[in-house]
Design a protein around this motif. Structure first.
Motif, mmCIF file in Angstrom:
data_model
loop_
_atom_site.group_PDB
_atom_site.id
_atom_site.type_symbol
_atom_site.label_atom_id
_atom_site.label_comp_id
_atom_site.label_asym_id
_atom_site.label_seq_id
_atom_site.Cartn_x
_atom_site.Cartn_y
_atom_site.Cartn_z
ATOM 1 N N PRO A 61 0.993 -1.470 0.266
ATOM 2 C CA PRO A 61 -0.098 -0.229 -0.428
ATOM 3 C C PRO A 61 0.849 1.228 0.280
ATOM 4 C CG PRO A 61 -0.853 -1.411 1.858
ATOM 5 C CD PRO A 61 0.209 -2.446 1.046
ATOM 6 N N ILE A 62 0.745 2.066 -0.334
ATOM 7 C CA ILE A 62 1.346 3.554 -1.212
ATOM 8 C C ILE A 62 1.268 4.328 -0.088
ATOM 9 C CG2 ILE A 62 1.598 5.749 -2.271
ATOM 10 C CD1 ILE A 62 1.199 4.189 -4.124
ATOM 11 N N TYR A 63 -0.015 4.161 0.950
ATOM 12 C CA TYR A 63 0.652 5.294 2.164
ATOM 13 C C TYR A 63 0.955 4.606 3.384
ATOM 14 C CZ TYR A 63 -2.453 2.203 5.620
ATOM 15 O OH TYR A 63 -3.123 1.795 6.119
ATOM 16 N N LEU A 64 1.036 3.188 3.277
ATOM 17 C CA LEU A 64 2.495 2.371 4.199
ATOM 18 C C LEU A 64 3.393 3.545 4.029
ATOM 19 C CD1 LEU A 64 0.678 -0.808 4.872
ATOM 20 C CD2 LEU A 64 0.926 0.985 6.853
ATOM 21 N N ARG B 204 -2.446 18.582 -0.573
ATOM 22 C CA ARG B 204 -2.335 18.854 -2.089
ATOM 23 C C ARG B 204 -1.156 18.637 -2.572
ATOM 24 N NH1 ARG B 204 -6.041 20.051 -5.346
ATOM 25 N NH2 ARG B 204 -5.258 20.600 -7.588
ATOM 26 N N ILE C 47 1.330 16.107 -4.584
ATOM 27 C CA ILE C 47 1.847 16.492 -6.191
ATOM 28 C C ILE C 47 3.047 16.614 -6.075
ATOM 29 C CG2 ILE C 47 2.643 18.232 -7.721
ATOM 30 C CD1 ILE C 47 -0.916 19.599 -6.551
ATOM 31 N N TYR D 21 4.639 13.978 -4.345
ATOM 32 C CA TYR D 21 5.201 12.828 -3.711
ATOM 33 C C TYR D 21 4.907 12.160 -5.290
ATOM 34 C CZ TYR D 21 7.181 13.179 0.346
ATOM 35 O OH TYR D 21 8.279 13.462 1.140
ATOM 36 N N GLU D 22 3.872 12.959 -5.918
ATOM 37 C CA GLU D 22 3.195 12.246 -7.274
ATOM 38 C C GLU D 22 2.148 11.154 -6.789
ATOM 39 O OE1 GLU D 22 6.564 12.077 -9.282
ATOM 40 O OE2 GLU D 22 5.931 13.384 -11.073
ATOM 41 N N VAL D 23 1.248 11.336 -6.014
ATOM 42 C CA VAL D 23 0.347 10.535 -6.041
ATOM 43 C C VAL D 23 -1.013 11.134 -5.412
ATOM 44 C CG1 VAL D 23 2.131 8.722 -4.390
ATOM 45 C CG2 VAL D 23 0.777 10.242 -2.735
ATOM 46 N N ASN D 24 -1.651 10.329 -4.895
ATOM 47 C CA ASN D 24 -3.206 10.642 -5.254
ATOM 48 C C ASN D 24 -3.655 11.676 -3.435
ATOM 49 O OD1 ASN D 24 -6.017 10.618 -3.700
ATOM 50 N ND2 ASN D 24 -6.618 9.624 -6.288
ATOM 51 N N PRO D 25 -4.205 12.720 -3.621
ATOM 52 C CA PRO D 25 -4.659 13.284 -2.803
ATOM 53 C C PRO D 25 -5.403 12.579 -1.489
ATOM 54 C CG PRO D 25 -5.228 14.536 -4.385
ATOM 55 C CD PRO D 25 -4.781 13.311 -4.849
ATOM 56 N N ASN D 26 -5.852 11.397 -1.594
ATOM 57 C CA ASN D 26 -6.887 11.206 -0.466
ATOM 58 C C ASN D 26 -5.567 9.683 0.054
ATOM 59 O OD1 ASN D 26 -8.925 11.643 -0.867
ATOM 60 N ND2 ASN D 26 -9.268 10.201 -2.880
ATOM 61 N N THR D 27 -4.476 9.378 -0.929
ATOM 62 C CA THR D 27 -3.600 8.662 0.190
ATOM 63 C C THR D 27 -2.561 8.896 0.964
ATOM 64 O OG1 THR D 27 -3.728 7.276 -2.293
ATOM 65 C CG2 THR D 27 -1.722 6.896 -0.760
ATOM 66 N N ARG E 179 -4.158 9.773 3.797
ATOM 67 C CA ARG E 179 -3.798 8.715 4.714
ATOM 68 C C ARG E 179 -2.835 8.062 5.475
ATOM 69 N NH1 ARG E 179 -6.521 3.071 2.356
ATOM 70 N NH2 ARG E 179 -6.546 1.603 3.969
ATOM 71 N N ILE F 232 -10.123 9.856 -7.372
ATOM 72 C CA ILE F 232 -9.244 9.486 -9.004
ATOM 73 C C ILE F 232 -9.504 8.138 -8.843
ATOM 74 C CG2 ILE F 232 -7.866 9.736 -10.216
ATOM 75 C CD1 ILE F 232 -6.044 12.184 -8.948
ATOM 76 N N LEU G 123 -3.022 15.290 -11.379
ATOM 77 C CA LEU G 123 -2.706 15.650 -10.041
ATOM 78 C C LEU G 123 -3.017 17.463 -9.672
ATOM 79 C CD1 LEU G 123 -0.499 13.146 -9.082
ATOM 80 C CD2 LEU G 123 -2.529 12.891 -8.040
ATOM 81 N N GLU H 186 -10.376 19.348 -5.215
ATOM 82 C CA GLU H 186 -10.735 18.115 -4.559
ATOM 83 C C GLU H 186 -12.413 17.607 -4.040
ATOM 84 O OE1 GLU H 186 -8.021 19.082 -0.948
ATOM 85 O OE2 GLU H 186 -6.895 20.124 -2.909
ATOM 86 N N ARG I 161 0.164 4.865 -8.845
ATOM 87 C CA ARG I 161 0.016 5.315 -7.505
ATOM 88 C C ARG I 161 -0.959 6.408 -8.063
ATOM 89 N NH1 ARG I 161 5.880 6.983 -9.001
ATOM 90 N NH2 ARG I 161 5.685 9.004 -7.328
ATOM 91 N N ILE I 162 -1.365 6.830 -9.109
ATOM 92 C CA ILE I 162 -2.198 8.235 -8.750
ATOM 93 C C ILE I 162 -4.579 8.047 -8.147
ATOM 94 C CG2 ILE I 162 -0.965 9.967 -10.367
ATOM 95 C CD1 ILE I 162 -3.648 10.071 -12.629
ATOM 96 N N ASP J 244 -5.806 1.135 -2.073
ATOM 97 C CA ASP J 244 -4.561 0.814 -1.171
ATOM 98 C C ASP J 244 -4.510 -0.534 -0.071
ATOM 99 O OD1 ASP J 244 -1.919 1.552 -1.515
ATOM 100 O OD2 ASP J 244 -1.746 3.119 -0.157
ATOM 101 N N ARG K 18 -4.290 -3.056 -1.927
ATOM 102 C CA ARG K 18 -3.010 -3.708 -2.332
ATOM 103 C C ARG K 18 -2.397 -4.598 -1.164
ATOM 104 N NH1 ARG K 18 -2.231 1.537 -3.745
ATOM 105 N NH2 ARG K 18 -1.515 1.401 -6.017
#
Lengths: 124, 232
Positions: free
Chosen positions: A10-13, A38, A42, A44-50, A53, B32, B171, B176, B192-193, B212, B215
């Motif tokens: 999991p990316i959040y971990l 936000r 940007i 870390y180039e990941v989803n804001p929800n991730t 979390r 997303i 992104l 939001e 990843r996004i 996640d 995963r």
């Protein structure tokens, strides 16, 4: 890409661990403000929800706290940071022992090699 | 948060062949979502229904509580899988077209994005490379202030460096309170996004959940899982 992630974890971990490293190494200073969800997403180039979390998890562990409107900060609790540093160091040592064992070294041999290496200062 | 998209008992047939069968799906704002499935699994059909391009389906589909129609089209910003620009057009012509068509189009934002991409506004689209056209289309679509962005294979035809740029653009530019619904084959490049994924297999939803959590549960990347679920 600036940051690499393993795609089966999991990316959040993974983000939580990256932040922990940066906190215990002092790269992120105790008590300093951290960027908004936000901006971090940007960066870390990941989803804001991730990212949200991951920060929630860090907050749960007490490494980060939020001030109602002002944003999030790294904990001022130096003791907690020191403890986290020890936990991470222990994990690294455990991994070392486990991997040396899987290569067939006894604990004594592993210890000897480790001390030799440290004393020679072979690692930059 | 309220439900942005609600799909109840959706079936779509071409002649007698069901391309989508009995789909039930709810999407909330602020996500997303990756729409994944092999060729012919019904991804583009589902997308065309959401964007109002296909009207003859069975079931109930609403966006922001409204049935699919002209009013929902105004809420949805759509990137089709094919370019639809006339060959004589230049980016400034298409920008004008978007300005006329969509109240929520932010011209300034679009021009700013084009500049950052170093796309010349006055060069004919006919002379642009496939990757440049895809970037132009994405700039236009992301410059609308929509509630739902539906992107059909937005990174299909571009090189890895441009892919990173496009993901970055997505992104950086989505607000939001909106949701992005995006189909792709290039899972490992984009997983990843996403925060949510949806697997479509032979017209049915076979997996839908937080990426996640999946995963963690499967101990696999979404790309690996896809290869297993859709093994030929």
């Amino acid at each position: 890409m600036t940051e690499q992630f393993q795609s089966n974890i999991p990316i959040y971990l993974q983000l939580v661990n990256k932040f922990k490293y940066r906190i215990v190494s002092g790269e992120l200073e105790a008590g300093s403000k951290i960027d908004s969800v936000r901006d971090l997403a940007i960066k870390y180039e990941v989803n804001p929800n991730t990212m949200q979390r991951a920060l929630a998890e860090l907050e749960r562990e007490g490494l980060v706290y939020s001030e109602r409107t002002a944003g999030r900060y790294i904990t001022k609790n130096k003791e907690l940071i020191v403890k986290m540093r020890e936990t991470i160091a222990n994990e690294i040592i455990d991994q070392f022992i486990k991997r040396m064992e899987s290569l067939g070294y006894s604990k004594e041999e592993a210890k000897k090699l480790f001390i030799e290496k440290i004393e020679k200062g072979a690692i930059k | 948060m309220s439900n942005l998209v609600e799909i109840r008992d959706l079936t779509k047939r071409y002649r007698n062949k069901a391309v989508l069968s009995n789909i039930n799906l709810t999407l909330k704002s602020g996500h997303i979502v990756g729409l994944l499935g092999p060729n012919g699994s019904g991804k583009t059909t589902l997308i065309k229904i959401l964007t109002g391009a296909l009207r003859d389906f069975e079931g109930r589909v609403t966006i922001n509580g409204e049935k699919i129609g002209p009013s929902t089209k105004a809420l949805v910003s759509y990137l089709p899988d094919k370019s639809y620009f006339a060959s004589w057009m230049r980016p400034i012509d298409v920008i004008k077209l978007f300005k006329d068509f969509y109240n929520d189009f932010d011209e300034e934002k679009c021009i700013d994005m084009l500049n950052r991409l170093e796309l010349d506004e006055k060069v004919k689209i006919k002379t642009m490379s496939k990757g440049m056209i895809e970037k132009l289309q994405l700039c236009l679509v992301m410059s609308r202030n929509a509630m739902l962005y539906v992107l059909d294979e937005p990174i299909g035809g571009v090189d890895p460096a441009a892919r990173d740029f496009i993901l970055d653009t997505i992104l950086t530019n989505y607000n939001e309170n909106a949701t992005i619904f995006m189909s792709t084959h290039l899972i490992s490049d984009v997983e990843r996004i996403f925060d949510t994924v949806l697997f479509l297999k032979e017209g049915e939803v076979v997996l839908h959940g937080d990426i996640d959590d999946i995963r963690a549960r499967e101990d696999k990347s979404i790309d690996q899982l896809f290869r297993e679920v859709f093994k030929c």
